[in-house]
Design a protein around this motif. Sequence first.
Motif, short mmCIF file in Angstrom:
data_model
loop_
_atom_site.label_atom_id
_atom_site.label_comp_id
_atom_site.label_asym_id
_atom_site.label_seq_id
_atom_site.Cartn_x
_atom_site.Cartn_y
_atom_site.Cartn_z
N LEU A 2 49.73 27.85 -19.14
CA LEU A 2 50.68 28.78 -18.67
C LEU A 2 51.47 28.06 -17.58
O LEU A 2 50.97 28.41 -16.34
CB LEU A 2 50.00 29.95 -18.43
N ASN A 3 52.19 26.99 -17.74
CA ASN A 3 52.91 26.47 -16.72
C ASN A 3 54.41 26.02 -17.16
O ASN A 3 54.33 25.97 -18.48
CB ASN A 3 52.18 25.18 -16.15
N ARG A 4 55.28 25.68 -16.27
CA ARG A 4 56.66 25.36 -16.88
C ARG A 4 56.63 24.31 -17.76
O ARG A 4 57.46 24.61 -18.81
CB ARG A 4 57.40 25.02 -15.48
N ASP A 5 55.82 23.25 -17.58
CA ASP A 5 56.18 22.14 -18.66
C ASP A 5 55.55 22.65 -20.02
O ASP A 5 56.37 22.43 -20.92
CB ASP A 5 55.47 20.92 -17.92
N MET A 6 54.44 22.96 -20.25
CA MET A 6 54.07 23.25 -21.28
C MET A 6 54.82 24.55 -21.93
O MET A 6 55.05 24.44 -23.23
CB MET A 6 52.53 23.86 -21.36
N LEU A 7 55.18 25.56 -21.41
CA LEU A 7 56.11 26.60 -21.91
C LEU A 7 57.35 25.64 -22.44
O LEU A 7 58.08 26.20 -23.44
CB LEU A 7 56.23 27.62 -20.85
N LEU A 8 58.19 25.13 -21.91
CA LEU A 8 59.05 24.31 -22.28
C LEU A 8 59.00 23.46 -23.47
O LEU A 8 59.63 23.26 -24.48
CB LEU A 8 59.90 23.46 -20.97
#
Length: 397
Positions: free
Chosen positions: A112-118
Amino acid sequence: MARKQEFYKGARKKRNYAIIPFVIVLGLLTVTVVLFYSMQKYAVISKDGVDVVLPGMQREETTVDSEGHVVKVFEPVSTELVFDEPDYSRITAAAGKNVGSMKAIFVGTDELNRDMLLKYESRLNDGNALVLEMKPRSGQLMWKSDSDLARDYGIGSSSDLGDDMTPMINELREAASLRGRDIYLAAQISCCVDELLASRSSSFALRTDYGANYRDDTGTWLDPYNADLRNYVVQLTRELFDMGFDEVILADLMHPTAIREDDEEPVVFQYSREMSTTPNPVTAVCGFAVYVSNELQDRGRNQALSVYVDSAPALVRNDPYSGQNAVLFLKMYDRIYYRTDRYVYSYNLADVEGNVEIGNAQDRFVPVVINYIPHENSSWVLIDTETDMKTYGQEEE
């Protein structure tokens, strides 16, 4: 010479005296029937039989208290209150009206972090949704919550997103829009397995007959009868809807089945509240499910509330061990999720189809499968990992 009669005497009529007893008997029967029905209100049933006590004939004793007042003392009467278990069969189906297909990738808390979600959003070639694990079995919330228990016990966010979850949701929607598609976002929370809450307050924990918090390979279990725990789940769900999630999925809404290793006898559990009926897994879990669903009936029209089912028997009936019942859940929850595999998910769907009263069964039954996409079903969740299924709570039947 005989005297002549001046008048002719008519013949005398014979009287029928036999009818008199019949009239008397008929009258007595009438009086008996009237008395029988009119005296029923004066019937007193006791362990010794049935008595008729007319007004003014009650047996009573009198005594005088210390102030000289006359006190009437009546014969004691034994009473017993009997409480029946809840009857959930009377609940009418109301969920599933606005449910469409959902083809999602599961995103665990460690990602759950920005890079993985995108990154996951960009991979949605065959899908249209992401399922974010916002409260794992550890109990650590992935956002800053203002719920009562989160404030009282310091259960805050430990993710990189933290307070920025709402902006992250908006960014995911914008990224999907640039690709010419919409994205559906669901949040998953664990209900009855919570290491953190159980360790910080034993009053929420499910205890053994020895008084210890119950834990197994799944984690540390919470008491599904606990009213504060139920309200905690309601408050967390409201917050997730307010953040912008389209759906909230309740995971681990179940009761543990425990067998002692030494004598193969079930563990006797202690619960956090007194009950008028004998506690059991079904009333614990189904009562929890009914309460949460009722409290969230005012959610938005396009906001879905769903739940996991964790055993095959629960797909078709009450499971006396897990306490789950998909027949009941489908009446109150928009979807049911079931951890399965590529070989049996079609049979699981067949078990559920007959219980879907509203909507399409393929939209409302969601197989959760590791490293496989069930294309034949209109809804599914892909867990793209090499982690063994047991990590996510699936037990082989």
